[in-house]
Design an enzyme around this catalytic site. Structure first.
Site, mmCIF file in Angstrom:
data_model
loop_
_atom_site.group_PDB
_atom_site.id
_atom_site.type_symbol
_atom_site.label_atom_id
_atom_site.label_comp_id
_atom_site.label_asym_id
_atom_site.label_seq_id
_atom_site.Cartn_x
_atom_site.Cartn_y
_atom_site.Cartn_z
ATOM 1 C CB SER A 1 75.383 99.160 -57.443
ATOM 2 O OG SER A 1 76.280 98.256 -58.006
ATOM 3 C CG HIS B 1 76.760 95.647 -54.009
ATOM 4 N ND1 HIS B 1 75.548 95.080 -54.326
ATOM 5 C CD2 HIS B 1 77.141 96.294 -55.132
ATOM 6 C CE1 HIS B 1 75.214 95.368 -55.571
ATOM 7 N NE2 HIS B 1 76.167 96.098 -56.081
#
EC number: 3.4.21.92
Length: 222
Positions: A121, A146
């Protein structure tokens, strides 16, 4: 006052499971003898002396401030020598990520980034944001990118609209940064982060997040 369960500034956390509270391994201290006498040291002090910053926690305001302070100090000590970020982090706050990322681009020394374990992330953005040609990962590293996560919202319609616009702005900012550092188009990044995209070290190299996969230094494992 309206309340939101979802905060785009603090919900850019990585991984496939919720981030658990952090616990700290008790670091050993030791005495080091130098030409100037003796001093008590711990592993993080020693790494800092070697211009290494270890990002081994969730990325929040506290850890971001610590990392930024270390980068600024190392720049002041010697602006011509590289700074190395070792990264093993599940991700964290988007604004904290941006504070670290902007400082990486702002300071004069080149920033080497090394993934050990995982860069998920927000941490994957830091990994990609190192100086081109100086971004690496160990062979069994896991890299995840993401879109900013949501947990649902409630409140007045105008508040929900404001938050929806903000999450889209953050997403576009994320896509633009990843496109800049990977050499891929914003459109491709946008498609890829619709769902969790999990990469091995070699796949991260092919994708453009890192430039090389580091070989083991033990001769028996090469």
């Amino acid at each position: 006052m309206s309340e939101f369960n979802f905060d785009p500034y603090r919900r850019y956390g990585g991984g496939m499971a919720p981030m658990a509270p952090q616990s700290r391994y008790v670091l050993p201290s030791y005495i080091e003898r130098t030409a100037y006498g003796v001093k008590e040291m711990n592993p993080y002090n020693k790494l800092f002396e070697e211009r290494i910053i270890f990002v081994g926690v969730q990325i929040d305001d506290t850890s971001a401030n610590d990392i930024i302070a270390q980068m600024m100090t190392l720049e002041h000590i010697d602006s011509d020598r590289d700074i190395t970020l070792y990264i093993n982090s599940p991700g964290g706050s988007f604004t904290s990520l941006m504070a670290i990322y902007d400082t990486m681009q702002f300071v004069r020394p080149d920033i080497q980034t090394v993934c050990v374990g995982q860069a998920a992330s927000a941490a994957a953005v830091l990994l990609a944001g190192g100086t081109k040609g100086k971004r690496t990962a160990l062979p069994n590293s896991r890299i995840l990118i993401h879109q900013p996560a949501t947990e649902g919202t409630h409140g007045q319609a105008s508040d929900v609209e404001i938050m929806a616009n903000e999450i889209m702005r953050i997403r576009h900012q994320l896509e633009t940064i990843l496109a800049k550092h990977t050499g891929r188009s914003v459109e491709e990044i946008s498609r890829d982060i619709e769902r969790d995209k999990i990469l091995t070290a070699e796949e991260a190299k092919e994708y453009g997040i890192v430039d090389d996969v580091l070989p083991y230094r033990k001769a028996s494992l090469k």
